[in-house]
Design a protein around this motif. Structure first.
Motif, PDB file in Angstrom:
ATOM      1  N   UNK A 106      23.362  -1.365  -3.241  1.00 55.66           N
ATOM      2  CA  UNK A 106      22.068  -1.038  -2.632  1.00 55.66           C
ATOM      3  C   UNK A 106      22.044  -1.469  -1.173  1.00 55.66           C
ATOM      4  N   UNK A 107      22.600  -2.631  -0.885  1.00 57.13           N
ATOM      5  CA  UNK A 107      22.671  -3.113   0.494  1.00 57.13           C
ATOM      6  C   UNK A 107      23.520  -2.179   1.346  1.00 57.13           C
ATOM      7  N   UNK A 108      24.626  -1.706   0.798  1.00 54.67           N
ATOM      8  CA  UNK A 108      25.509  -0.797   1.536  1.00 54.67           C
ATOM      9  C   UNK A 108      24.813   0.530   1.805  1.00 54.67           C
ATOM     10  N   UNK A 109      24.058   1.036   0.828  1.00 55.34           N
ATOM     11  CA  UNK A 109      23.339   2.308   1.005  1.00 55.34           C
ATOM     12  C   UNK A 109      22.283   2.175   2.100  1.00 55.34           C
ATOM     13  N   UNK A 110      21.504   1.098   2.036  1.00 50.04           N
ATOM     14  CA  UNK A 110      20.448   0.890   3.036  1.00 50.04           C
ATOM     15  C   UNK A 110      21.052   0.746   4.427  1.00 50.04           C
ATOM     16  N   UNK A 111      22.174   0.051   4.528  1.00 50.60           N
ATOM     17  CA  UNK A 111      22.804  -0.140   5.835  1.00 50.60           C
ATOM     18  C   UNK A 111      23.346   1.173   6.384  1.00 50.60           C
ATOM     19  N   UNK A 112      23.946   2.004   5.526  1.00 52.12           N
ATOM     20  CA  UNK A 112      24.465   3.291   5.988  1.00 52.12           C
ATOM     21  C   UNK A 112      23.347   4.243   6.388  1.00 52.12           C
ATOM     22  N   UNK A 113      22.194   4.095   5.762  1.00 52.37           N
ATOM     23  CA  UNK A 113      21.049   4.928   6.127  1.00 52.37           C
ATOM     24  C   UNK A 113      20.360   4.436   7.402  1.00 52.37           C
ATOM     25  N   UNK A 114      20.786   3.291   7.899  1.00 52.75           N
ATOM     26  CA  UNK A 114      20.184   2.745   9.112  1.00 52.75           C
ATOM     27  C   UNK A 114      18.781   2.206   8.907  1.00 52.75           C
ATOM     28  N   UNK A 115      18.497   1.711   7.700  1.00 55.20           N
ATOM     29  CA  UNK A 115      17.148   1.245   7.379  1.00 55.20           C
ATOM     30  C   UNK A 115      17.045  -0.276   7.303  1.00 55.20           C
ATOM     31  N   UNK A 116      18.095  -0.971   7.720  1.00 57.09           N
ATOM     32  CA  UNK A 116      18.021  -2.428   7.728  1.00 57.09           C
ATOM     33  C   UNK A 116      16.948  -2.886   8.716  1.00 57.09           C
ATOM     34  N   UNK A 117      16.241  -3.927   8.314  1.00 59.35           N
ATOM     35  CA  UNK A 117      15.161  -4.478   9.140  1.00 59.35           C
ATOM     36  C   UNK A 117      14.103  -3.415   9.428  1.00 59.35           C
ATOM     37  N   UNK A 118      13.761  -2.673   8.374  1.00 60.17           N
ATOM     38  CA  UNK A 118      12.786  -1.589   8.471  1.00 60.17           C
ATOM     39  C   UNK A 118      11.933  -1.605   7.206  1.00 60.17           C
ATOM     40  N   UNK A 119      10.617  -1.470   7.370  1.00 60.89           N
ATOM     41  CA  UNK A 119       9.732  -1.465   6.212  1.00 60.89           C
ATOM     42  C   UNK A 119      10.120  -0.396   5.191  1.00 60.89           C
ATOM     43  N   UNK A 120      10.658   0.716   5.668  1.00 62.09           N
ATOM     44  CA  UNK A 120      10.975   1.822   4.776  1.00 62.09           C
ATOM     45  C   UNK A 120      12.004   1.426   3.722  1.00 62.09           C
ATOM     46  N   UNK A 121      12.892   0.492   4.050  1.00 61.49           N
ATOM     47  CA  UNK A 121      13.915   0.075   3.094  1.00 61.49           C
ATOM     48  C   UNK A 121      13.280  -0.532   1.842  1.00 61.49           C
ATOM     49  N   UNK A 122      12.395  -1.499   2.018  1.00 63.23           N
ATOM     50  CA  UNK A 122      11.782  -2.138   0.853  1.00 63.23           C
ATOM     51  C   UNK A 122      10.752  -1.220   0.194  1.00 63.23           C
ATOM     52  N   UNK A 123      10.104  -0.361   0.965  1.00 66.23           N
ATOM     53  CA  UNK A 123       9.152   0.580   0.378  1.00 66.23           C
ATOM     54  C   UNK A 123       9.869   1.523  -0.589  1.00 66.23           C
ATOM     55  N   UNK A 124      11.020   2.038  -0.188  1.00 70.76           N
ATOM     56  CA  UNK A 124      11.784   2.930  -1.066  1.00 70.76           C
ATOM     57  C   UNK A 124      12.287   2.195  -2.306  1.00 70.76           C
ATOM     58  N   UNK A 125      12.713   0.951  -2.125  1.00 73.01           N
ATOM     59  CA  UNK A 125      13.196   0.166  -3.262  1.00 73.01           C
ATOM     60  C   UNK A 125      12.067  -0.106  -4.241  1.00 73.01           C
ATOM     61  N   UNK A 126      10.921  -0.516  -3.744  1.00 70.73           N
ATOM     62  CA  UNK A 126       9.783  -0.787  -4.624  1.00 70.73           C
ATOM     63  C   UNK A 126       9.302   0.488  -5.313  1.00 70.73           C
ATOM     64  N   UNK A 127       9.387   1.604  -4.620  1.00 66.47           N
ATOM     65  CA  UNK A 127       9.007   2.879  -5.234  1.00 66.47           C
ATOM     66  C   UNK A 127       9.935   3.203  -6.391  1.00 66.47           C
ATOM     67  N   UNK A 148       0.824  -1.214   0.000  1.00 65.44           N
ATOM     68  CA  UNK A 148       0.000   0.000   0.000  1.00 65.44           C
ATOM     69  C   UNK A 148       0.856   1.261   0.000  1.00 65.44           C
ATOM     70  N   UNK A 149       1.838   1.343   0.897  1.00 60.43           N
ATOM     71  CA  UNK A 149       2.680   2.533   0.961  1.00 60.43           C
ATOM     72  C   UNK A 149       3.530   2.673  -0.301  1.00 60.43           C
ATOM     73  N   UNK A 150       4.016   1.558  -0.823  1.00 67.20           N
ATOM     74  CA  UNK A 150       4.810   1.625  -2.056  1.00 67.20           C
ATOM     75  C   UNK A 150       3.971   2.148  -3.209  1.00 67.20           C
ATOM     76  N   UNK A 151       2.732   1.672  -3.329  1.00 67.35           N
ATOM     77  CA  UNK A 151       1.885   2.100  -4.430  1.00 67.35           C
ATOM     78  C   UNK A 151       1.465   3.556  -4.289  1.00 67.35           C
ATOM     79  N   UNK A 152       1.255   4.025  -3.067  1.00 72.67           N
ATOM     80  CA  UNK A 152       0.922   5.446  -2.865  1.00 72.67           C
ATOM     81  C   UNK A 152       2.062   6.322  -3.370  1.00 72.67           C
ATOM     82  N   UNK A 153       3.290   5.963  -3.022  1.00 71.31           N
ATOM     83  CA  UNK A 153       4.446   6.745  -3.455  1.00 71.31           C
ATOM     84  C   UNK A 153       4.664   6.631  -4.958  1.00 71.31           C
TER      85      UNK A 153
END
Length: 284
Positions: A134-155, A87-92
């Motif tokens: 992509x894994x390195x970017x997500x880890x540096x942003x502190x978004x590992x194990x966070x819904x926001x990581x996959x939401x941004x990727x799917x967006x 839902x959040x991915x599709x909204x974005x």
């Protein structure tokens, strides 16, 4: 009477061709529908019966597996997680994709074509090929194990195709409609949201189904970036039904049946607009 007269005057070759096309369509529907039907029927059988009689109807249909999957196996959590992510991915995707496609297709500015081609290049470059950076970017942003990581990727995955599809719909809208709105005092955002978006409803339906289904079914990115059990999505959660030495096929087929329902319901509600969107290019 006119219908019968027209059918009687048709040549045998044409009638044979129509019969052949109808036969092929019926065979195609059976090939698509029967596996789904067999999956539902298998969810009502014990594992032994599935292995012994995989194509037969259940002898004693048992619906207890649905309660076990939904409650005991935590499938409700996986289901809710998939709903949140999709839902959040599709909204974005719809928000940013429609705004970008509106600007690119309705405004003339320097670099317009170049910007459009840059967005389209995202269709040809799969994000899975760049999983390490992509894994390195997500880890540096502190978004590992966070819904926001996959939401941004799917967006990011959905925006290029959204711009490609919706740009064609926006370009097909007559300029006079926009001019009339400006004469009435509408500003750009009002024209975009109140006038343009309702007109391209078939395109929105097409984009929604085109992007929502792969997001809902994606296994790779949630597996890589969501490690906690309470954050797993449906495809990852289904993998827990596979044991090291054996598989409970009843629970697996039950989980698959539940997993396909939202996308089937989405398509049924949006099928009219989806078909219009698919055929719009041919008509225009």
């Amino acid at each position: 009477m006119n219908m019968n007269l027209r059918m009687n005057t048709e040549s045998p070759v044409k009638r044979l061709a129509i019969a052949g096309i109808l036969t092929l369509m019926i065979i195609y529907v059976i090939l698509i529908a029967y596996p789904l039907f067999n999956m539902v029927m298998s969810s009502l059988k014990p594992t032994r019966e599935i292995l012994q009689h995989p194509f037969a109807l259940p002898i004693n249909p048992d619906f207890s597996s649905y309660k076990r999957v939904w409650v005991d196996m935590g499938f409700s959590t996986f289901f809710i997680n998939s709903v949140i992510v999709t839902a959040f991915s599709m909204v974005l995707v719809l928000l940013f994709g429609s705004m970008a496609s509106y600007a690119i297709s309705r405004y003339v500015f320097k670099g317009n074509t170049l910007l459009y081609m840059v967005f389209l290049s995202g269709i040809m470059l799969p994000l899975k090929a760049a999983i390490i950076p992509l894994f390195m970017i997500i880890r540096k942003l502190g978004l590992m194990d966070n819904f926001l990581s996959v939401i941004l990727i799917f967006t990011a995955m959905g925006i290029p195709s959204t711009i490609f599809i919706l740009s064609g719909f926006f370009k097909a809208i007559p300029a006079d409609l926009e001019y009339a709105a400006r004469i009435d005092g509408c500003h750009d955002f009002t024209i975009y949201s109140k006038i343009m978006m309702p007109v391209i409803a078939p395109g929105i339906a097409l984009v929604t189904i085109y992007n929502a289904v792969p997001i809902w079914n994606d296994f790779f990115f949630p597996l890589v970036f969501l490690h906690s059990r309470n954050l797993k999505t449906l495809p990852v959660g289904l993998s827990t039904f596979f044991g090291q030495h054996s598989t409970n096929w009843t629970l697996l087929f039950t989980g698959l049946t539940v997993a396909i329902l939202p996308m089937m319901i989405l398509y049924l509600f949006m099928s009219k607009y989806f078909i219009k969107g698919m055929t719009a290019g041919a008509i225009k």
